[in-house]
Design an enzyme around this catalytic site. Structure first.
Site, PDB file in Angstrom:
ATOM      1  CB  VAL A 258      -0.915   0.018   1.234  1.00 22.54           C
ATOM      2  CG1 VAL A 258      -1.745   1.287   1.268  1.00 22.54           C
ATOM      3  CG2 VAL A 258      -1.812  -1.206   1.233  1.00 22.54           C
ATOM      4  CB  CYS A 259       0.878   4.328  -0.099  1.00 19.30           C
ATOM      5  SG  CYS A 259       1.485   6.004  -0.324  1.00 19.30           S
ATOM      6  CD  GLN A 260       7.183   4.943   3.129  1.00 22.95           C
ATOM      7  OE1 GLN A 260       6.332   4.936   4.029  1.00 22.95           O
ATOM      8  NE2 GLN A 260       8.357   5.513   3.281  1.00 22.95           N
TER       9      GLN A 260
ATOM     10  N   GLY B 295       3.974  -0.270  -0.915  1.00 17.44           N
ATOM     11  CA  GLY B 295       4.015  -0.882  -2.246  1.00 17.44           C
ATOM     12  C   GLY B 295       5.407  -0.738  -2.852  1.00 17.44           C
TER      13      GLY B 295
END
Lengths: 509, 346
Positions: free
Chosen positions: B136-138, B140
């Site tokens: 998720v986001c960072q 990821g």
């Protein structure tokens, strides 16, 4: 075996000697002299606890196990520190009278109505709270927006609604006219509430306010002996600089330094002794950084204010055209929402500029530097009690970091023990590989890292096998890739995936 | 005007009274247990009532910025609960709250240490060689790095709103980060970058969001459910952990300022990270109206990886909408679950 932990423990002991010594000096500074019994009981108990924890770690006989438990033990250790600090302070409060130091003095030192300070941490918290209330909350550009501002904002803008209403009706949307109703100062206040800054209208006024603020800051310490002359000297010095009289300004600075050294001396008998000049310098640095912060904030505020004027006229204009269509006057809430949208558009446009990014970068930097300097000031004030300080905890944090890396390295090595390739087979593999690649007899050594997928570690591994040139790599085939995989400690399959031979061929050409 | 304002104040006061009556704002309510921990880092396993449809467990790697509770914000519209319902077996890493002791915690520690250990733990527990990774986001970005170093451990990879291409023209955050003196900031803050500092940056991306939010609060407060959701979101937003200084420094320098990942220049643990090493199936989820991690910064991963089986999935909404709200429940979670279930076999 002398481990880093031993060094750490030794550091603790030294810190302790220093602490005891400081205690003596503190007691000396007050009438009544040293007590007959020194507060050794608490110290001994604490040291024993410390030793127990570390002995437990070091004597498990199994280093890997010890490293695995290290974070937990570190936590216990930190708890022991805190417990000690609390106990020590309780002890100090209880027996301070015996030392000739009355609780009254201690109260004045902590500047608390009722002495509730249980530990140094709490004292630090109080200090931080003061800084928050008197300095940080007064920052002209906090970029924070709060509900408590909102009611105020909604109301401030609402005061003009009857006028805006007429402007929408008659299409009066030029700033020339709008600005006569809502004056620049009033409008600046409103914009300030949106963005969370205190509007700076007058630079000189702000500098005066800042200086006053720092006088207050000094006041915070003043209880313990700084005289009123300090502020006079400061005013003298800053006015000389302001009027461009640099020689007088410099002389004022010297006077100030000298005065600060003498004036703060009594306070530093309690804390920061021997660090007077350094602390004085840091205080001034803090003041200058703070001024720089204000100047940068003002630049940003000016830009924000500039772009926010058209946002208002644009809103009135849009609503005027809508009114022309349906002759329905919007309510205040609709106006407000339209205005907020326009304002956001203008602000984003402003923020997309590189010059804004530069200003913002500079502002964040100044804020962080300011924070760092304040922390450093406390460090200096409590120099001599290092185990309570950031610089000391820094050592612990570094130790933790080293332990983490160590654990990872050990685990990687363990993983290899689980899947050993025996030495004989390794030698055979190396021999067949080198037979295929040939040996660089003339010492050619290429930068194998140029190959995508080869980093410094893999290059080292390849060199250890005897592969050091692109020419050698270019001779590898699928079969050799598999051999390499067996020899390599990690990242299996990489040679094949990245087609090292193909890549190497390009470098030869 | 006067009447209108009094009315506003009255409704606002009522709203505040309502808020004062609420004892607890519940978030992160999906039942879970901690199955592994190391210091502040915990690995959660979410409880299931029925056996999972997909045999391969999913590990969620959340960002270090803000907290994972966003994925389980409202009990009735929880991203995690929905994935469980759709038949997945979910693990999630809770990074905890970084403090002074973590100032030297590096990206190596997070990726080669924590993520790797969690992956290995799950592999051992389920007796599988590979698991699914959802970043998720960072988190990821971390997942991509991990998957390119240990492709043998990852069966399928999903990245959601994950920044990969950090060009400065990609958005305000990217531009600002480029002009940021990260050394002065990390050192000034004593090696721990406060959550408030990060939040003030995120807030500025939509500078009037808060004003808008407060303007609508009186209306929101008239409905208990809406008010609770408002408060849940507020609670989550306010709970912003500090960042371990060394990791933050490197993330800003190597990614935001030098864009090393997409250029194949990023190194970790002495090894260069090549996204081409990622050959497992990859699903890239991005949000069309994402103003924090805009599509231009996420989509380029699609061409950078070596996978043959790869898919781009556009979510019609913003950064947070991907995980919170009914559109996510309708459009995204079922698609993610189906994608993983389709690729669960050998």
């Amino acid at each position: 075996m002398k481990t880093n932990i031993d060094t750490l423990l030794e550091g603790q002991k030294k810190a302790f000697d220093l602490w005891t010594e400081t205690t003596r000096k503190m007691a000396d500074a007050f009438a009544g002299g040293l007590p007959k019994e020194e507060p050794t009981g608490v110290l001994d108990e604490w040291l024993d606890n410390q030793k127990k924890y570390w002995d437990a770690i070091l004597n498990t006989g199994n280093l890997k196990n010890a490293f695995e438990r290290a974070p937990e033990d570190m936590k216990k250790w930190a708890e022991a520190q805190t417990e000690f600090a609390t106990k020590w302070l309780e002890f100090y409060q209880e027996f301070a009278g015996h030392y000739g130091m009355k609780n009254e003095d201690l109260k004045r030192f902590f500047k608390a109505e009722n002495l509730t300070v249980k530990s140094w941490q709490e004292w630090m918290d109080k200090n931080n709270e003061w800084v928050q209330k008197n300095i940080l909350d007064n920052m002209p550009f906090s970029q924070q927006f709060h509900l408590r501002n909102f009611k105020d904002l909604y109301e401030s803008m609402g005061r003009y609604w009857d006028y805006f209403n007429k402007m929408i009706e008659y299409g009066i949307t030029e700033w020339n006219s709008v600005g006569r109703i809502i004056t620049p100062d009033a409008y600046r206040d409103i914009i300030g509430k949106f963005i969370g800054f205190k509007p700076v209208k007058d630079v000189e006024d702000w500098i005066r306010q800042t200086n006053e603020l720092f006088e207050k800051y000094i006041e915070f310490y003043k209880e313990t002996g700084i005289t009123q002359d300090w502020t006079d000297l400061w005013t003298k010095m800053s006015s000389a600089y302001r009027d461009g009289k640099s020689v007088e300004g410099y002389q004022g600075l010297l006077d100030l330094n000298q005065h600060m050294k003498e004036g703060l001396d009594r306070f530093y008998h309690l804390a920061g002794k021997g660090k007077e000049v350094e602390m004085g310098r840091e205080l001034k640095e803090i003041q200058f950084t703070y001024l720089a912060f204000i100047i940068r904030s003002m630049e940003i505020q000016t830009r924000v204010f500039e772009v926010s004027q058209p946002a208002l006229t644009q809103t009135l204009d849009t609503l005027y055209h809508a009114y022309q269509q349906d002759k329905k006057m919007p309510d205040y809430h609709t106006f407000f929402q339209e205005y907020v949208n326009q304002l956001e558009k203008s602000l984003i446009q402003l923020m997309e500029g590189v010059d804004y990014a530069t200003m913002q970068g500079e502002l964040s930097k100044l804020a962080a530097v300011l924070k760092g300097k304040m922390d450093h000031l406390y460090e200096l004030a409590f120099d001599g009690t290092p185990f309570l300080m950031k610089s000391f905890s820094d050592e612990v944090a570094k130790e933790m970091a080293a332990l983490r890396k160590r654990i990872r390295d050990l685990e990687m090595r363990l993983a290899k023990v689980d899947h050993p390739v025996n030495e004989k087979k390794k030698d055979d593999l190396k021999a067949s590989l080198l037979q295929a690649t040939g040996i660089e007899t003339n010492g050619t050594k290429d930068d194998l890292k140029k190959i995508s997928g080869i980093g410094p570690k893999l290059e080292e591994t390849l060199n250890a096998i005897g592969i050091q040139s692109f020419r050698q790599l270019a001779r590898l085939t699928e079969k050799h890739y598999a051999m390499l995989d067996e020899l390599m400690e990690s990242f299996q399959g990489r040679a094949k995936r990245d087609q090292w031979a193909e890549q190497a061929k390009k470098f030869i050409q | 005007m006067a009447n209108e304002f009094i009315e506003y104040v009255n409704t606002a006061t009522e709203a505040l009274l309502q808020i004062s009556e609420i004892d607890e704002v519940d978030i992160a309510t999906a039942p879970r247990e901690t199955v592994w921990e190391d210091g502040k880092v915990q690995l959660y396993h979410f409880k299931r009532d029925t056996p999972a449809i997909a045999k391969t467990p999913v590990l969620v790697s959340y960002a270090l910025v803000n907290r994972w509770e966003m994925m389980d914000l409202q009990p009735n519209l929880s991203f995690i609960r929905k994935l469980l319902q759709e038949g997945l077996d979910i693990y999630l890493i809770d990074w905890g709250y970084a403090s002074g002791i973590d100032r030297y915690k590096t990206m190596d520690d997070y990726i080669l240490g924590d993520i790797h250990e969690c992956v290995e733990f799950i592999c051992r527990k389920h007796q599988v060689e590979k698991i699914n990774l959802l970043g998720v986001c960072q988190g990821g970005t971390f997942s991509l790095i991990y998957a390119s170093l240990f492709p043998e451990n990852i069966k399928n990879l999903i990245t959601t709103v994950t920044p990969v291409d950090f060009k400065e023209e990609n958005g305000l955050l990217f531009l600002w980060a480029k002009h940021m003196d990260v050394d002065a900031i990390v050192d000034g803050f004593g090696g721990v970058v406060p959550g408030d500092f990060l939040n003030s940056g995120f807030d500025l991306l939509k500078p009037m969001n808060k004003a808008r939010k407060f303007a609508n609060l009186p209306q929101v407060a008239q409905n208990k459910d809406k008010l609770m959701n408002f408060l849940r979101m507020e609670k989550w937003v306010a709970d912003s952990p500090a960042q371990a200084g060394e990791t933050y420094r490197r993330f800003i320098k190597d990614f935001y300022q030098n864009n090393k990942l997409i250029r194949g220049e990023f190194e970790i643990g002495g090894e260069k990270v090549s996204l081409k090493n990622i050959t497992m199936p990859v699903l890239t989820v991005y949000a069309k109206d994402d103003h924090i991690v805009p599509p231009v910064s996420t989509i380029p991963v699609h061409d950078a990886i070596g996978s043959k089986d790869k898919e781009l999935l556009e979510f019609p909404g913003g950064h947070i909408g991907v995980f919170v709200g009914s559109r996510s429940q309708k459009l995204l979670t079922p698609a993610i679950a189906k994608w993983l279930i389709d690729r669960d076999g050998q």
